[in-house]
Write a protein that holds these residues in place. Sequence first.
Motif, PDB file in Angstrom:
ATOM      1  N   ALA A   1       0.855  -1.189   0.000  1.00 27.37           N
ATOM      2  CA  ALA A   1       0.000   0.000   0.000  1.00 27.37           C
ATOM      3  C   ALA A   1       0.891   1.238   0.000  1.00 27.37           C
ATOM      4  O   ALA A   1       2.019   1.215   0.506  1.00 27.37           O
ATOM      5  CB  ALA A   1      -0.903   0.002   1.215  1.00 27.37           C
ATOM      6  N   LEU A   2       0.384   2.340  -0.557  1.00 25.33           N
ATOM      7  CA  LEU A   2       1.170   3.571  -0.673  1.00 25.33           C
ATOM      8  C   LEU A   2       0.600   4.652   0.225  1.00 25.33           C
ATOM      9  O   LEU A   2      -0.621   4.834   0.308  1.00 25.33           O
ATOM     10  CB  LEU A   2       1.185   4.058  -2.121  1.00 25.33           C
ATOM     11  N   GLU A   3       1.513   5.383   0.881  1.00 30.83           N
ATOM     12  CA  GLU A   3       1.104   6.495   1.743  1.00 30.83           C
ATOM     13  C   GLU A   3       2.009   7.694   1.463  1.00 30.83           C
ATOM     14  O   GLU A   3       3.197   7.661   1.766  1.00 30.83           O
ATOM     15  CB  GLU A   3       1.208   6.110   3.220  1.00 30.83           C
ATOM     16  N   PRO A   4       1.445   8.750   0.860  1.00 34.03           N
ATOM     17  CA  PRO A   4       2.271   9.934   0.581  1.00 34.03           C
ATOM     18  C   PRO A   4       2.614  10.675   1.867  1.00 34.03           C
ATOM     19  O   PRO A   4       1.849  10.669   2.840  1.00 34.03           O
ATOM     20  CB  PRO A   4       1.370  10.779  -0.321  1.00 34.03           C
ATOM     21  N   ALA A   5       3.781  11.322   1.866  1.00 39.57           N
ATOM     22  CA  ALA A   5       4.220  12.077   3.040  1.00 39.57           C
ATOM     23  C   ALA A   5       5.055  13.271   2.597  1.00 39.57           C
ATOM     24  O   ALA A   5       5.844  13.170   1.659  1.00 39.57           O
ATOM     25  CB  ALA A   5       5.036  11.185   3.981  1.00 39.57           C
ATOM     26  N   THR A   6       4.855  14.403   3.258  1.00 41.57           N
ATOM     27  CA  THR A   6       5.697  15.565   2.990  1.00 41.57           C
ATOM     28  C   THR A   6       7.106  15.296   3.489  1.00 41.57           C
ATOM     29  O   THR A   6       7.350  14.359   4.267  1.00 41.57           O
ATOM     30  CB  THR A   6       5.156  16.806   3.706  1.00 41.57           C
ATOM     31  N   LEU A   7       8.044  16.108   3.041  1.00 38.80           N
ATOM     32  CA  LEU A   7       9.433  15.936   3.461  1.00 38.80           C
ATOM     33  C   LEU A   7       9.562  15.975   4.980  1.00 38.80           C
ATOM     34  O   LEU A   7      10.218  15.120   5.587  1.00 38.80           O
ATOM     35  CB  LEU A   7      10.299  17.025   2.818  1.00 38.80           C
ATOM     36  N   ARG A   8       8.915  16.952   5.598  1.00 38.63           N
ATOM     37  CA  ARG A   8       9.008  17.093   7.052  1.00 38.63           C
ATOM     38  C   ARG A   8       8.444  15.861   7.766  1.00 38.63           C
ATOM     39  O   ARG A   8       9.065  15.320   8.688  1.00 38.63           O
ATOM     40  CB  ARG A   8       8.241  18.347   7.497  1.00 38.63           C
ATOM     41  N   ASN A   9       7.290  15.403   7.319  1.00 34.37           N
ATOM     42  CA  ASN A   9       6.661  14.251   7.960  1.00 34.37           C
ATOM     43  C   ASN A   9       7.449  12.970   7.708  1.00 34.37           C
ATOM     44  O   ASN A   9       7.588  12.120   8.601  1.00 34.37           O
ATOM     45  CB  ASN A   9       5.227  14.094   7.451  1.00 34.37           C
TER      46      ASN A   9
END
Length: 520
Positions: free
Chosen positions: A387-395
């Motif tokens: 499964a895929l979960e996008p994340a910002t650089l900070r997170n």
Amino acid sequence: MNQGRRRSCDRSALVRCVLVVCLAGAGLMASGACRRETARPQSQVSFRIGMGLGGTSLQSGLPVLINMLFADSLIAVGWNGRPTPRLAESWTWEDDGRTLRLFLRAGATFHDGRPVTSDEVLPVLQRALKEARNTDYFGGFAYVESVEASDDRTIVLRLSRPDAFLLNELTNTTIVASDDPNVGTGPFRIVTRVPHLEFERYGRYYRGVPAIERVEIATYESQRSAWAAMMRGEVDMVQEVARESVDFLQGSSEIETYSSLKPFYIPLVFNLRHPILGRVEARRAVTEAIDRSQIVGDAMRSHGRIADDPVWPSHWAYSTAARRYTYNPVAARLRLDAAGLPIRSAAPGQMASRFHFTCLFWSEDPQFERIALLLQRQLSDVGVDMALEPATLRNLIKRIGANDFDAYLFQVNSGRSFDWTYRYWHSPQPGIPLMQDSGYAGADAILERLRAARSDNETRTAVADLQQRFYEDAPAVFLAWQETTRAVDARFSLGDRTNLDIFANIWQWRPVEPTRRAAR
């Protein structure tokens, strides 16, 4: 890929490029489609660099670029990872690797004319050592006990134990006058920092007088904006061309491109605390199931090179004989079957699979979503549900340091030496900031050997062992090395094209004579 390649095409390709960028929403004026020249003083040879920042890792590249122009270090690192002389013309190791003696170059001066002597360099190194000790990471200064001058041209560093990383730390320490941060030692001296950065050549630069008299750096919100400025004739170079624009440069007689690998690789890193990914046979099977050539060709648009491990592939000690994984989905299925991981009925919200895990990926760069989707499809072919979960650089950075992931997809700096590899893949230890916590400790002993290596043979052996360990343990799937492309006005030559580190000889850049330019 053909590194350092030169491309050649007609003006219509440039028009297509600008139109595509406009349609992509860069907000550029259509008048930018034809490259216009901005007037410059005829009495000076000036060079204007456009740099798109855009809130990415390019932001940290600006200070690096400034230092390349303005201040030299005692030692530099070559493309092949070898330390090379700069302000220090030579050095020797003594006392079984516990003393480093640096011999300063005669004739080198600061921009105010002062000679570069031990009395001037010593406070710079002492301040760098003090700053390192005031942080939670000493880097290559970790084992330095003292820094002293034995004469006008000799600096002595004494260590508590041998540390091969000290030389690389010195490459990151630029020599600037201790009493004036605007007085450096590089080929260009600072004229002004605001409203933009401006430099003029230093006529007494010890490696030779630059042919270019003036350099300006203009920063833009994005790579696309910098590229549009080049199309308008406002800058002569774009420090990094956006990937989607590179292919449209084919054929231009007005613009030269310089492409090369950059020391950043893309891994799919596993959390070894995961109940399935903690099993080495499962990790090996996942690695065999991934077609990295398709990742590079499709997801990265062929702007990269397959990676086999996190060791800089151009390093002089890199072993080309190391074992490496090849794409073999049949072997991956057999390995998973043998590991007791058959395809089971679907759980709610999941597909029928052998096992399930979630992959974090960097959401602020479209390339990583393309890679993630392709990985998801390739793994589903062998019955693995990712499964895929996008994340910002900070997170993303926060979660990989807190062990809050099953796997993640990101870019990692390798540098051209081994200190970054040591920091990233060594298990957590006091005095070194936590870069990730994947539960992996299998390479610790080899990384320590590499840090303590005192000869080429010791280094070469440790590197080969490290590559073998990464193959055996498979703590990550090392997918690809990234490529960077710089665009330069064809009126300028950046020197020897076989030297892929074009900024290493920035003082040798020069205008191209009209007759030579016409022959290109």
